[in-house]
Scaffold this motif. Structure first.
Motif, PDB file in Angstrom:
ATOM      1  N   LEU A  76       0.863  -1.191  -0.017  1.00  0.00           N
ATOM      2  CA  LEU A  76      -0.070   0.072  -0.094  1.00  0.00           C
ATOM      3  C   LEU A  76       0.957   1.260  -0.054  1.00  0.00           C
ATOM      4  CD1 LEU A  76      -2.586  -1.060   2.689  1.00  0.00           C
ATOM      5  CD2 LEU A  76      -2.924  -0.945   0.299  1.00  0.00           C
ATOM      6  N   HIS A 105      -3.139  -4.524  -1.678  1.00  0.00           N
ATOM      7  CA  HIS A 105      -2.329  -4.442  -2.995  1.00  0.00           C
ATOM      8  C   HIS A 105      -2.494  -5.742  -3.691  1.00  0.00           C
ATOM      9  CE1 HIS A 105       1.434  -4.720  -5.326  1.00  0.00           C
ATOM     10  NE2 HIS A 105       1.269  -3.562  -5.660  1.00  0.00           N
ATOM     11  N   GLY A 143      -2.125   0.289  -5.103  1.00  0.00           N
ATOM     12  CA  GLY A 143      -1.707   0.480  -3.636  1.00  0.00           C
ATOM     13  C   GLY A 143      -2.628   1.760  -3.143  1.00  0.00           C
TER      14      GLY A 143
END
Length: 211
Positions: A76, A105, A143
């Motif tokens: 992320l 993600h 992300g």
């Protein structure tokens, strides 16, 4: 860019609530929730000794890691990771809610597999809303998106996400939230589904793989 954090006012730690199943929770879910809340309060003094300024966040994080041991939060963006941590901390201490993450993600390969599966599904059913986006359009790959659980925690996040720049973006996916700091506290109009070009009616019964 240095992120400016707005302080969260945490209530005085209290005992975990009695185990009484509520809408959407099973007895097992409620048991695990109660144990995690109890652990958070037990671990709070240790978290305070390690770092006084974010002791509530650390204690909540430890308890959530024990409740959701298979979460994948790596990948992320820094902004998304900070916003998510703040939201989970607030949900934990303010509402006794455990905000879990089912998907964060995704790699390019993972998203391409999901897109291929969705195209096969659409061919078999003939029509219907998309459930997966191309790599270049997916905020998971960037992300900047997470899928959360359980539903009651998602509902809380939908009401309070503006505090953390986290917003639900699809009407048919109650679980999908994106980090949108430029929204400045104003929720964007939800699209009907991933890939839609227009708004859709809010639904709490969406199902399937996520964007």
């Amino acid at each position: 860019m240095t992120e400016t954090l707005r302080p969260i006012q945490h209530p005085r730690p209290a005992r975990a609530t009695a185990m009484a199943p509520t809408a959407g929770r099973t007895v097992r879910d409620e048991l695990f929730r109660s144990i995690a809340l109890w652990l958070g309060r037990v671990l709070l003094p240790s978290a305070w000794l390690g770092s006084r300024h974010d002791s509530h966040a650390r204690a909540a994080q430890w308890a959530l890691q024990l409740r959701f041991p298979h979460e994948r939060l790596a990948g992320l963006t820094t902004g998304m990771a900070v916003a998510l941590r703040r939201a989970r901390t607030a949900a934990f201490w303010e509402q006794d809610l455990l905000l879990g993450v089912t998907s964060g993600h995704r790699t390019v390969d993972e998203q391409n597999r999901m897109l291929t599966d969705d195209l096969i599904r659409l061919e078999s059913v003939g029509d219907g809303p998309a459930r997966a986006l191309p790599v270049e359009q997916s905020q998971h790959v960037a992300g900047l998106a997470v899928d959360v659980r359980p539903r009651e925690a998602a509902m809380w996040l939908e009401r309070n996400g503006h505090r953390f720049d986290l917003y639900r973006t699809y009407a048919n996916e109650w679980w999908h939230f994106e980090y949108l700091p430029r929204a400045s506290g104003t929720a964007p109009q939800m699209l009907a589904h991933p890939g839609a070009r227009g708004p859709g009616k809010c639904s709490t019964t969406g199902a399937g793989v996520q964007s």
